[in-house]
Scaffold this active site. Sequence first.
Site, mmCIF file in Angstrom:
data_model
loop_
_atom_site.group_PDB
_atom_site.id
_atom_site.type_symbol
_atom_site.label_atom_id
_atom_site.label_comp_id
_atom_site.label_asym_id
_atom_site.label_seq_id
_atom_site.Cartn_x
_atom_site.Cartn_y
_atom_site.Cartn_z
ATOM 1 C CE LYS A 1 48.851 13.810 76.294
ATOM 2 N NZ LYS A 1 48.045 13.583 77.476
ATOM 3 C CG HIS B 1 49.658 23.958 76.285
ATOM 4 N ND1 HIS B 1 50.274 23.951 75.054
ATOM 5 C CD2 HIS B 1 50.606 24.340 77.178
ATOM 6 C CE1 HIS B 1 51.540 24.296 75.188
ATOM 7 N NE2 HIS B 1 51.768 24.544 76.466
ATOM 8 C CG ASN C 1 41.203 13.539 73.885
ATOM 9 O OD1 ASN C 1 41.807 13.493 74.938
ATOM 10 N ND2 ASN C 1 41.443 14.463 72.975
ATOM 11 N NE ARG D 1 38.117 13.168 77.503
ATOM 12 C CZ ARG D 1 38.321 14.306 76.868
ATOM 13 N NH1 ARG D 1 37.395 14.792 76.069
ATOM 14 N NH2 ARG D 1 39.450 14.968 77.013
#
Length: 673
Positions: free
Chosen positions: A149, A267, A327, A329
């Site tokens: 990240k 989350h 992401n 994917r």
Amino acid sequence: MCGKMNLQLFHLAANIPGGTGGGAPRLHQQESAMFQKILIANRGEIACRVIDTARRLGVATVAVYSEADAGARHVAMADEAVHIGGPRPAESYLRGDAIIEAALATGAEAIHPGYGFLSENPDFVAAVEAAGLTFIGPSQAAIRAMGLKDAAKVLMAKAGVPVVPGYHGDNQDPEHLAAAAEAVGYPVLIKAVAGGGGKGMRRVDRAQDFATGLESACAEARTAFSNPAVLIEKYVEMPRHIEVQVFGDGTRAVHLFERDCSLQRRHQKVIEEAPAPGMTDQMRAAMGQAAVRAAEAIGYAGAGTIEFIVDGSDGLRPDRFWFMEMNTRLQVEHPVTEAITGIDLVEWQLRVAAGEPLPLAQEEIGIKGHAFEARLYAEDVPAGFLPAIGTLSHLVFPPGVRVETGVRPGDTISPWYDPMIAKIVTHGPTRAAALNRLARALEAAEVAGTTTNLAFLARLARHGGFAAGAVDTGLIGREIDGLAVAPPVPAAARVLAVIAAAGLHEGTGAGFTLWAPLRRAVDFECPAQLQITGPNRVCVEIAGTAHECRLAPDGWWVDGLKTSARFHVKPEEITVFLQGAHRFARPDPLDRIAHAPASDLTLAPMPGLVKAVFVLPGQVVAPGDRLAVLEAMKMEHTLCAARAGEVAEVLVAAGAQIEAGAALIRLAEEEAA
């Protein structure tokens, strides 16, 4: 076989697997050398989802499975299946070498990773390609670029994509990170740099709580990702989680509009929708362009998602959204995008991986209607969303909705994997219509054999603020007392459970005699008397109140009111489906009480691994003090003292694998007042 399942359970429409409309899929007209056979390196509903599209395209499929999944739905659906190891993911679904060997042995040309497991592992991509196989997804370089990240945020900033203020550096010294948090300003989020799914993430509101939050986040990140490194970000006070679906062919990219995933707990997403409520044309254009810039900056190929955090305190404004992560994917919530665009994203994945360019240009992609997806889990909501296990003895969904699942009636929810049962997807011409369909579908669904979040989801779907589009990531936390409370048991449900306990739920039959009423006590969770008063007529007395019941062709009537109740009866429990699912245990005098709020014993609420024990015999604890940490179903759960007292015994050590109900800590008996 699973591929021929009851259409009431698994409705197929509009050529999208499990679809309910939103337009037929738009297909690229140019034919390419489509794969003849692919291997799916995953399990559960995503493996079944990929098999559905592959089958429609005439592509043969190979499943892989662990010991725990030998009888799983995805194994039954696939054309071939290969056993790759033990029940733990590290023994099976994370074994890239075994998966590649299975692909080569069965003649598969490509590997679809699904999501989770190895789907974002660049080393696995490299090994797949080195073996002469095609990876159905992005390049290893693109995955590496977005895999951490902190580095991804630096890259996005260079590409002109707005990023959240925070610390994304390499210095992981706790004191340095604490100073960074002070500089950013509380509240802050501690996030695993290799994270996802809410794992390795902690909100910290005060400087004095930072060290504990950091320790917990790092420990969970180390377990989930083998990487304890974290970053620090400013916590947005009225956050909305809006993500943009992108798709690239390695040269150019398009976006397929946004999804709002703001309804979260811990989350983790609970209900997702597309498009986002309150979205303006200006905001959609700005977010879509930023997402495409992000994808094209790394030469992205395949399906991906750019996740943004949005400050919703002043509506949706183009200057109030920031990049969180990409992401690399397919996402769990991709069906809502398919529903509003009419595009089969798995088909696009296969076509682009086979060498085709993007099937459509940006201007050819449009939005039709609105869609919602609810994630049905085996979990105990009133107990704090603790994952649950059990055998799904009964599983029925209403017709007319899209249901994606990897389980069938009789399957077991095990402690080894994510406890998702199904994704329930609805589509409608408007947001209100789609949401009403979702609420009705959740209220009509029937699940027995394990505790679920079904009632919680139904309450969310009927929540006034959610219906008005006033959503943010804190909604569930603020409303948890009302949303998580166990649903009230209608009096009629309790009455009908007594009838079922007596074995009369399908009618009194020969039990009725003309010369004498049949009256008896019923062994139930409360004193009950039952008297047959006529053919298919019963009087049930509970706590001194009598209820007149009769079975008509349209179902049971209680006290003159039609109930439309359904039953699922097992030796150990009875489930009555009436305004929700109500489970009644058949009493067993030999059973011990598994949990009491002020018990001397702290018991394991589920099977798992004891990660840490924080107390010693003789230590005095206060209510809420941490006693131990249990790892189960990919999450860490802290067990706390229910009352004040002295630790009498520590009955377990860190590293022990324990069963549900196992005694972990015993407090000394309280002295009589």
